[in-house]
Write an enzyme that holds these catalytic residues in place. Structure first.
Site, short mmCIF file in Angstrom:
data_model
loop_
_atom_site.label_atom_id
_atom_site.label_comp_id
_atom_site.label_asym_id
_atom_site.label_seq_id
_atom_site.Cartn_x
_atom_site.Cartn_y
_atom_site.Cartn_z
N SER A 146 0.88 -1.25 -0.12
CA SER A 146 0.01 -0.09 0.06
C SER A 146 0.91 1.16 0.01
CB SER A 146 -0.83 -0.08 1.17
OG SER A 146 -1.40 1.27 1.58
N TYR A 159 -2.28 -1.37 10.23
CA TYR A 159 -2.23 -1.42 8.94
C TYR A 159 -0.88 -0.93 8.44
CZ TYR A 159 -3.99 -1.03 4.16
OH TYR A 159 -4.27 -1.22 2.67
#
Ligand code: NAD
Length: 264
Positions: A146, A159
């Protein structure tokens, strides 16, 4: 159209019942790879998608319901793939979840789940798939990280930690497998409009009093110079490229596809 030269090879995409993973599975199937699908969802809908992939692309598709937070289920899924197809050539670690909260409010079980599914699962899949890839002297590993693998945002401690971790894991695997015909790379998407992001947009609309459309625009423009979502198909095409002969010496890299997010 770019060819990945993976016709007849076997690809396993974790979390391919939805969003980015499904788009990657479709792109690999379009290039002729047989598939092992994985992920959660409605049984009938998954079966419909599996059958559709077979008819549309003339490949074989199987499905494993393995839970990516469970190492024993992961090991069984890799073994089942190798048994079914005789090999596992392309491994895409894509399954992921998100939880948004300040660290002092972050539930311990959410931390454990995000780290297990977004990071540890890739350790377990690669660990199990590597011996076969090394024996056959060919393999492609693509980890879906990401923009949050490269930069941070508040309220996403698990995350961001997991995604930074997977970028590091990618580099180690690339070094270890460098002379075995195996590459390992990460893809770092910015905003992609999938169910995972829709949840964040809906939460934002609720707390800010904005309409869902206004919240969508605000979410993208806050982080990305380019105020548009990346399409899952673009990530699928990048994954196919990373499987191609042209990409044979690309390894240990983290590819941004993020509307300029981390260029700032
Ligand atoms: P999504 O929610 O549409 O899909 C997630 C997939 O993972 C689904 O198939 C789901 O069933 C599966 N999954 C979740 N928990 C699982 C578990 N325990 N075991 C097996 N499968 C499980 O989300 P998405 O946006 O397509 O996300 C895919 C990947 O892309 C994730 O790793 C995510 O972090 C990453 N990503 C997404 C964006 C974005 O903007 N959507 C941006 C950057 C990175």
């Amino acid at each position: 159209m770019l060819k990945g030269n993976i016709a007849g090879k076997t690809a396993l995409v974790t979390g391919s019942t939805s969003g980015i993973g499904l788009a990657i599975a479709r792109a690999l199937a379009a290039d002729g790879a047989n598939l092992m699908l994985n992920g959660f969802g409605d049984k009938a809908a998954i079966e419909q998608e599996r059958a559709r992939l077979e008819t549309e692309f003339g490949i074989k598709a199987r499905y494993s319901p393995a839970d990516m937070s469970k190492p024993s289920e992961i090991a069984a899924m890799i073994a089942a793939t190798e048994k079914e197809y005789g090999a596992l050539d392309v491994l895409v670690n894509n399954a992921g979840i998100q939880h948004v909260a300040n660290i002092e409010d972050f539930p311990v079980e959410k931390w454990d789940a995000v780290v297990a599914i977004n990071l540890s699962s890739a350790f377990h899949t690669i660990r199990a798939a590597m011996p076969g890839m090394k024996k056959r002297k060919w393999g492609r590993i693509v980890n879906i990280a990401s923009a949050h693998g490269l930069v941070a945002s508040g309220q996403k401690v698990a995350y961001v930690a997991a995604k930074h971790g997977i970028v590091g894991l990618t580099k180690v695997v690339a070094i270890e497998a460098a002379n075995d015909g195996i590459t390992c790379n990460a893809i770092c998407p910015g905003w992609v409009l999938t169910p995972l992001v829709q949840l964040q947009i809906d939460a934002r609309a609720k707390t800010s009093g904005q309409s869902v459309k206004e919240a969508e625009v605000a979410l993208v423009s806050e982080k990305q110079p380019m105020h548009s979502f990346t399409k899952p198909e673009g990530i699928g095409a990048l994954a196919v490229f990373l499987c191609s002969d042209a990409a044979a010496t690309i390894t240990g890299s983290a590819y941004s596809i993020d509307g300029g997010w981390v260029a700032q």
